[in-house]
Each structure stands twice: as C-alpha cells, then as structure tokens.
Design a protein around this motif. Structure first.
Motif, PDB file in Angstrom:
ATOM      1  N   ASP A  33       0.853  -1.187   0.000  1.00  0.00           N
ATOM      2  CA  ASP A  33       0.000   0.000   0.000  1.00  0.00           C
ATOM      3  C   ASP A  33       0.889   1.237   0.000  1.00  0.00           C
ATOM      4  O   ASP A  33       1.719   1.414   0.886  1.00  0.00           O
ATOM      5  CB  ASP A  33      -0.890  -0.018   1.242  1.00  0.00           C
ATOM      6  N   CYS A  34       0.714   2.072  -1.003  1.00  0.00           N
ATOM      7  CA  CYS A  34       1.538   3.279  -1.136  1.00  0.00           C
ATOM      8  C   CYS A  34       0.873   4.501  -0.534  1.00  0.00           C
ATOM      9  O   CYS A  34       1.249   5.636  -0.844  1.00  0.00           O
ATOM     10  CB  CYS A  34       1.854   3.532  -2.608  1.00  0.00           C
ATOM     11  N   ARG A  54       0.446   9.799  -1.656  1.00  0.00           N
ATOM     12  CA  ARG A  54       0.854   8.438  -1.914  1.00  0.00           C
ATOM     13  C   ARG A  54       2.316   8.444  -2.339  1.00  0.00           C
ATOM     14  O   ARG A  54       2.850   9.446  -2.791  1.00  0.00           O
ATOM     15  CB  ARG A  54      -0.005   7.796  -3.014  1.00  0.00           C
ATOM     16  N   THR A  55       2.971   7.308  -2.138  1.00  0.00           N
ATOM     17  CA  THR A  55       4.344   7.182  -2.589  1.00  0.00           C
ATOM     18  C   THR A  55       4.405   7.334  -4.097  1.00  0.00           C
ATOM     19  O   THR A  55       3.606   6.749  -4.816  1.00  0.00           O
ATOM     20  CB  THR A  55       4.896   5.801  -2.202  1.00  0.00           C
ATOM     21  N   ILE A 110      -1.866  -4.723  -4.750  1.00  0.00           N
ATOM     22  CA  ILE A 110      -1.127  -3.484  -4.929  1.00  0.00           C
ATOM     23  C   ILE A 110      -2.148  -2.351  -4.881  1.00  0.00           C
ATOM     24  O   ILE A 110      -3.071  -2.307  -5.693  1.00  0.00           O
ATOM     25  CB  ILE A 110      -0.370  -3.455  -6.272  1.00  0.00           C
ATOM     26  N   CYS A 115      -0.766   3.169  -5.484  1.00  0.00           N
ATOM     27  CA  CYS A 115       0.604   3.479  -5.888  1.00  0.00           C
ATOM     28  C   CYS A 115       0.634   4.401  -7.104  1.00  0.00           C
ATOM     29  O   CYS A 115      -0.295   4.428  -7.912  1.00  0.00           O
ATOM     30  CB  CYS A 115       1.370   2.193  -6.195  1.00  0.00           C
ATOM     31  N   TYR A 116       1.717   5.136  -7.229  1.00  0.00           N
ATOM     32  CA  TYR A 116       1.993   5.969  -8.389  1.00  0.00           C
ATOM     33  C   TYR A 116       3.322   5.490  -8.952  1.00  0.00           C
ATOM     34  O   TYR A 116       4.359   5.560  -8.271  1.00  0.00           O
ATOM     35  CB  TYR A 116       2.080   7.441  -7.977  1.00  0.00           C
ATOM     36  N   ILE A 117       3.313   4.981 -10.193  1.00  0.00           N
ATOM     37  CA  ILE A 117       4.524   4.421 -10.799  1.00  0.00           C
ATOM     38  C   ILE A 117       4.713   5.051 -12.166  1.00  0.00           C
ATOM     39  O   ILE A 117       3.833   4.988 -13.026  1.00  0.00           O
ATOM     40  CB  ILE A 117       4.429   2.892 -10.913  1.00  0.00           C
ATOM     41  N   SER A 140      -4.508   2.816  -8.384  1.00  0.00           N
ATOM     42  CA  SER A 140      -3.122   3.214  -8.627  1.00  0.00           C
ATOM     43  C   SER A 140      -3.017   4.025  -9.916  1.00  0.00           C
ATOM     44  O   SER A 140      -3.826   3.881 -10.828  1.00  0.00           O
ATOM     45  CB  SER A 140      -2.216   1.989  -8.699  1.00  0.00           C
TER      46      SER A 140
END
Length: 232
Positions: free
Chosen positions: A65-66, A73-74, A95, A98-100, A120
C-alpha cells in the motif's frame, strides 16, 4: 532521494504498524517484500538494479500500500528501464494506491492467482501492467495513462477489469489467450501514437469477452479489435 520503509513506528507523518524490519530485505536498491507493507509517502527516483525489479513481493497474502494517513501516496519514479514491482508465483497479492512512472514495466504479475491492482496511477511507462499466466486478477479504479502499452495480458483466466481510466496510451489494453475476460465500466479514450496516429483502445485475441457499460472514444485505428466472442 531514498525510499523509506516504515517499520511499526512514526517517521514524520508516515505510519505503518503492520511491518517489522525483518520482513523487508534490501540488496542495494532492490527490495524484497515478504509481508504486508505500507510505504512512506515520499517521492523518490531510483533506477532498478540490472536484471532485478525495484520491488519484488516474495510471499502469499501480501498487500503493498503506497498510501499513508495524509492524502498523499508514494511516487515511484524510474529512469525508463527495468521493472518497478514484480510478483512471481504467488497468490492473493494486492497493490494499492501506488503511483509508478517511467519504467520499462511498472507492474508485472507472472503465475499469480487472485492478484489485485487497485486505485493506482501507472503513467509514462513502456508497459504499464503486464500479466502472464495469471488467474483471478482484478484491475479496479486505476489510472493507466500515457504508456506505450497500458495493459498486456497473456494466458489469463477469470480476469476482471473494472472502472479504470485507460487513456493516452498507444495501445490501451491487449488480451491474448485469456479465458473469461470481464471488461466493464472503463473509460478507454485517446489511445494512439500522437505522431503516427496508429493505436487501439482494446485488443482481444482468442479471449472471450464480456464488455458492459464502457466508454470508448478516439482510439487510433479502432476502439475495439477482437478475434473472439463478445457479450454486451
């Protein structure tokens, strides 16, 4: 900048009571996650080690968990190469939040059963989500945008893609040899290369498709290309 993995105590505004230090292994800039983990909401930019993902989940019934108590958020930001987060041969991995950005592949599931990617943002990667030989996968409420390929799935079973924004990719989503694909309430728009104008919203090959209440708009060569049966 550095990634902070919280270990049951507060650092700044980050809190993660569910993880102890022994459950996250670090080798250089590669992290192995063996139990449910909350990542501190701190932006960082790390290049994955050659041949390894930045994060790899090693274990079943694990949530990454981000998010944290703040409305942040991460942000996991790469340099255009490698895999941000990989799961191989495990089940019930989630998941969330998250931010990727800017990896060769943002999230990779291989031989995963009952995996989930929820809420995400997956943006500006060569490939956003990669699913191989998977079963019972859920993609729900994600923003998958500005990737070369948004979602690529091969040999999946019982896949649910629900309430996602799939936009501004060259190819929004491609499913090959998937058994039972439910694709509903997604927004699929503007998926094409802005130079060549080539692209597509959703491609399915030998993947029986149940598609309901989706919005398709302005998707390159076609919004939907399929070599399979469709149920509306």
């Amino acid at each position: 900048k550095f990634l902070t993995l919280i270990t049951g105590r507060q650092v700044g505004v980050c809190l993660s009571p569910s993880v102890v230090a022994d459950e996250v292994e670090r080798t250089g800039d590669s992290y192995k996650i063996t139990a449910s983990t909350i990542l501190c909401a701190e932006d960082f930019a790390i290049e994955p080690p050659v041949g390894k993902p930045l994060f790899e989940v090693i274990g079943n019934d694990v949530t990454v968990d981000c998010s944290n108590p703040m409305p942040l958020r991460t942000k996991i930001i790469g340099t255009g190469t490698g895999i941000a987060l990989r799961v191989n041969s495990h089940s019930d991995v989630k998941i969330r939040n998250c931010y990727i950005e800017n990896f060769s592949t943002a999230i990779s599931f291989n031989l995963v059963s009952n995996g989930e990617i929820i809420n995400s943002t997956i943006i500006k990667n060569a490939r956003g989500v990669q699913l191989l030989l998977h079963e019972g996968t859920l993609l729900d409420s994600n923003n998958i945008s500005e990737n070369n390929q948004g979602i690529v799935s091969f040999a999946g079973r019982n896949t649910l893609v629900h309430n996602n924004n799939i936009a501004e990719n060259t190819v929004g989503a491609a499913f090959v040899f998937n058994d039972i694909l439910i694709f509903n309430q997604n927004n699929v728009e503007n998926n094409y290369n802005k130079t060549s104008l080539i692209g597509a919203g959703l491609i399915t090959t030998l993947s029986p498709l149940v598609a309901t209440r989706n919005t398709f708009s302005n998707n390159g060569n076609a919004s939907l290309i399929t070599l399979a049966s469709i149920q509306n």
